[in-house]
Enzyme design. Structure first.
Site, mmCIF file in Angstrom:
data_model
loop_
_atom_site.group_PDB
_atom_site.id
_atom_site.type_symbol
_atom_site.label_atom_id
_atom_site.label_comp_id
_atom_site.label_asym_id
_atom_site.label_seq_id
_atom_site.Cartn_x
_atom_site.Cartn_y
_atom_site.Cartn_z
ATOM 1 N N THR A 110 -6.700 -23.458 9.192
ATOM 2 C CA THR A 110 -7.883 -23.713 9.869
ATOM 3 C C THR A 110 -8.849 -22.660 9.615
ATOM 4 O O THR A 110 -9.956 -22.899 9.458
ATOM 5 C CB THR A 110 -7.530 -24.101 11.446
ATOM 6 O OG1 THR A 110 -6.831 -25.269 11.565
ATOM 7 C CG2 THR A 110 -8.906 -24.558 12.102
ATOM 8 N N THR A 111 -8.444 -21.392 9.869
ATOM 9 C CA THR A 111 -9.062 -20.175 9.634
ATOM 10 C C THR A 111 -9.789 -19.848 8.606
ATOM 11 O O THR A 111 -10.771 -19.393 8.317
ATOM 12 C CB THR A 111 -8.188 -19.017 10.133
ATOM 13 O OG1 THR A 111 -7.707 -19.271 11.619
ATOM 14 C CG2 THR A 111 -9.164 -17.540 10.272
ATOM 15 N N TYR A 153 -7.712 -36.650 13.601
ATOM 16 C CA TYR A 153 -8.452 -37.656 13.650
ATOM 17 C C TYR A 153 -7.852 -39.120 13.803
ATOM 18 O O TYR A 153 -8.136 -39.749 14.589
ATOM 19 C CB TYR A 153 -9.485 -37.740 12.631
ATOM 20 C CG TYR A 153 -10.635 -38.759 12.859
ATOM 21 C CD1 TYR A 153 -11.660 -38.484 13.722
ATOM 22 C CD2 TYR A 153 -10.653 -40.226 12.391
ATOM 23 C CE1 TYR A 153 -12.867 -39.311 13.991
ATOM 24 C CE2 TYR A 153 -11.717 -40.793 12.477
ATOM 25 C CZ TYR A 153 -12.578 -40.591 13.355
ATOM 26 O OH TYR A 153 -13.555 -41.319 13.632
ATOM 27 N N TYR A 185 2.627 -27.559 12.429
ATOM 28 C CA TYR A 185 1.631 -26.855 12.951
ATOM 29 C C TYR A 185 0.934 -27.859 13.968
ATOM 30 O O TYR A 185 0.155 -28.694 13.811
ATOM 31 C CB TYR A 185 0.423 -26.183 12.123
ATOM 32 C CG TYR A 185 -0.822 -25.752 12.596
ATOM 33 C CD1 TYR A 185 -0.708 -25.269 13.912
ATOM 34 C CD2 TYR A 185 -1.914 -25.657 11.699
ATOM 35 C CE1 TYR A 185 -1.818 -24.660 14.328
ATOM 36 C CE2 TYR A 185 -2.939 -25.076 12.156
ATOM 37 C CZ TYR A 185 -3.046 -24.321 13.463
ATOM 38 O OH TYR A 185 -4.260 -23.865 14.128
ATOM 39 N N ARG A 244 -7.635 -29.418 18.249
ATOM 40 C CA ARG A 244 -8.332 -29.561 16.970
ATOM 41 C C ARG A 244 -8.117 -30.708 16.343
ATOM 42 O O ARG A 244 -8.900 -31.443 15.747
ATOM 43 C CB ARG A 244 -7.939 -28.459 15.781
ATOM 44 C CG ARG A 244 -8.442 -27.050 16.013
ATOM 45 C CD ARG A 244 -9.661 -26.824 15.040
ATOM 46 N NE ARG A 244 -10.017 -25.495 15.095
ATOM 47 C CZ ARG A 244 -11.454 -25.027 14.391
ATOM 48 N NH1 ARG A 244 -11.875 -25.982 13.621
ATOM 49 N NH2 ARG A 244 -11.537 -23.729 14.612
ATOM 50 N N LYS A 273 4.252 -23.587 14.270
ATOM 51 C CA LYS A 273 3.292 -22.899 14.713
ATOM 52 C C LYS A 273 2.807 -23.605 15.894
ATOM 53 O O LYS A 273 1.983 -24.732 15.873
ATOM 54 C CB LYS A 273 2.250 -22.528 13.719
ATOM 55 C CG LYS A 273 1.000 -21.897 14.304
ATOM 56 C CD LYS A 273 -0.032 -21.839 13.211
ATOM 57 C CE LYS A 273 -1.388 -21.077 13.980
ATOM 58 N NZ LYS A 273 -2.439 -20.858 12.822
ATOM 59 N N ILE A 283 1.183 -16.385 13.835
ATOM 60 C CA ILE A 283 0.268 -16.761 12.872
ATOM 61 C C ILE A 283 -1.129 -16.407 13.495
ATOM 62 O O ILE A 283 -1.617 -17.535 14.127
ATOM 63 C CB ILE A 283 0.398 -18.026 12.179
ATOM 64 C CG1 ILE A 283 1.973 -18.265 11.452
ATOM 65 C CG2 ILE A 283 -0.703 -18.354 11.290
ATOM 66 C CD1 ILE A 283 2.280 -19.817 10.874
#
Length: 291
Positions: free
Chosen positions: A44-45, A107, A133, A138, A161, A203
């Protein structure tokens, strides 16, 4: 298998929005020289959501090339389409990735059984160590502890994560499957308490700008100096929080820009910090003597 201080590295862009490979290589070297234990591209980052397929593969390839086996590369290859995630994961394996980071499908809002079947299919299709993850803020869906415990029975699913912000959920995973799956912190501000529960590392977003300090906190904990780790955790807390005064990675990229390490450019629909948040960020960065 994967432990310590790991970075979810940003993807730097030039002013025209294209991938800045030269700067990316410098950021990777900065991380390794600072003691970071693993590099995670295209999380994502790393703005994976706005990279096209060719860019996604190229970012991972450049990372693997530049790291040159100095530390593990855990490639972000998750998607909200299982077939797409499998394709990205196969590509990452072919390029030499050491593992995969697979975000929970976003989504779609699948059921827990749908989440289980998604990860099971990827694990069967790609023979690499895989890190689940969970980031419901998000994705719009939380992967329940019970689902993680089920997935822990699959041999190449080695870690999760956890970025749910729920220490009870983290504890339930560790209590019921801690001998089968490693838990990694996905929230910098919760790393220390998660380590105390039995997590194996983080992370990190903040490690993009303070890799040495994040590594020092984690290393102190595993060296048994819990008081030092606690002190470093509290010292970094305002910095961790500042990385989320706007949507990640806007604050951390802005910080890197202020530090002279990369352009602050993000891709739409992300946008630059407001003047108010920029001043708040600068105040924290000055306190930590980063600018």
């Amino acid at each position: 298998m994967f432990k310590g201080s790991m970075v979810a590295i940003v993807t730097p862009f030039k002013a025209d929005g294209s991938f800045d490979e030269d700067t990316y290589r410098k950021l990777i070297d900065f991380q390794i020289e600072s003691g970071t234990d693993a590099i995670i591209p295209c999380g994502t980052t790393g703005e994976s959501a706005t990279l096209d397929f060719a860019e996604h593969d190229r970012v991972i390839q450049v990372c693997i090339e530049q790291v040159a086996k100095r530390v593990p590369v855990i490639a972000g290859t998750g998607a909200n389409s299982t077939a797409e995630a499998v394709t990205l994961s196969k590509n990452a394996k072919a390029m030499g990735a050491d593992g995969l980071l697979l975000v929970c499908p976003y989504y779609n809002k699948p059921s827990q059984e749908g989440i289980y079947q998604h990860y099971k299919a990827i694990a069967a299709a790609v023979d690499l160590p895989q890190v689940l993850y969970n980031v419901p803020g998000r994705t719009g869906v939380n992967m329940a502890a019970e689902t993680t415990v089920r997935l822990a029975e699959i041999s190449n699913i080695v870690a999760i994560k956890e970025a749910s912000g729920n220490l009870t959920q983290v504890s339930e995973i560790l209590a019921n499957a801690g001998d089968k799956i490693d838990v990694l912190s996905g929230d910098d501000f919760l790393t220390f308490p998660m380590l105390a529960c039995g997590a194996k590392g983080v992370i990190s977003v903040s490690a993009n700008i303070v890799p040495g300090q994040v590594k020092a906190m984690v290393a102190a904990f595993f060296a048994g100096d819990h008081e030092k780790a606690r002190r470093l955790h509290l010292e970094l807390l305002d910095l961790h929080n500042a990385m989320f005064i706007d949507a990640n990675p806007v604050p951390v990229k802005t910080s890197l820009s202020l530090m002279g390490k990369c352009d602050a450019k993000v891709r739409l629909p992300l946008w630059e910090l407001s003047s108010t948040n920029l001043e708040k960020l600068k105040t924290v960065l000055r306190k930590h003597q980063l600018i």
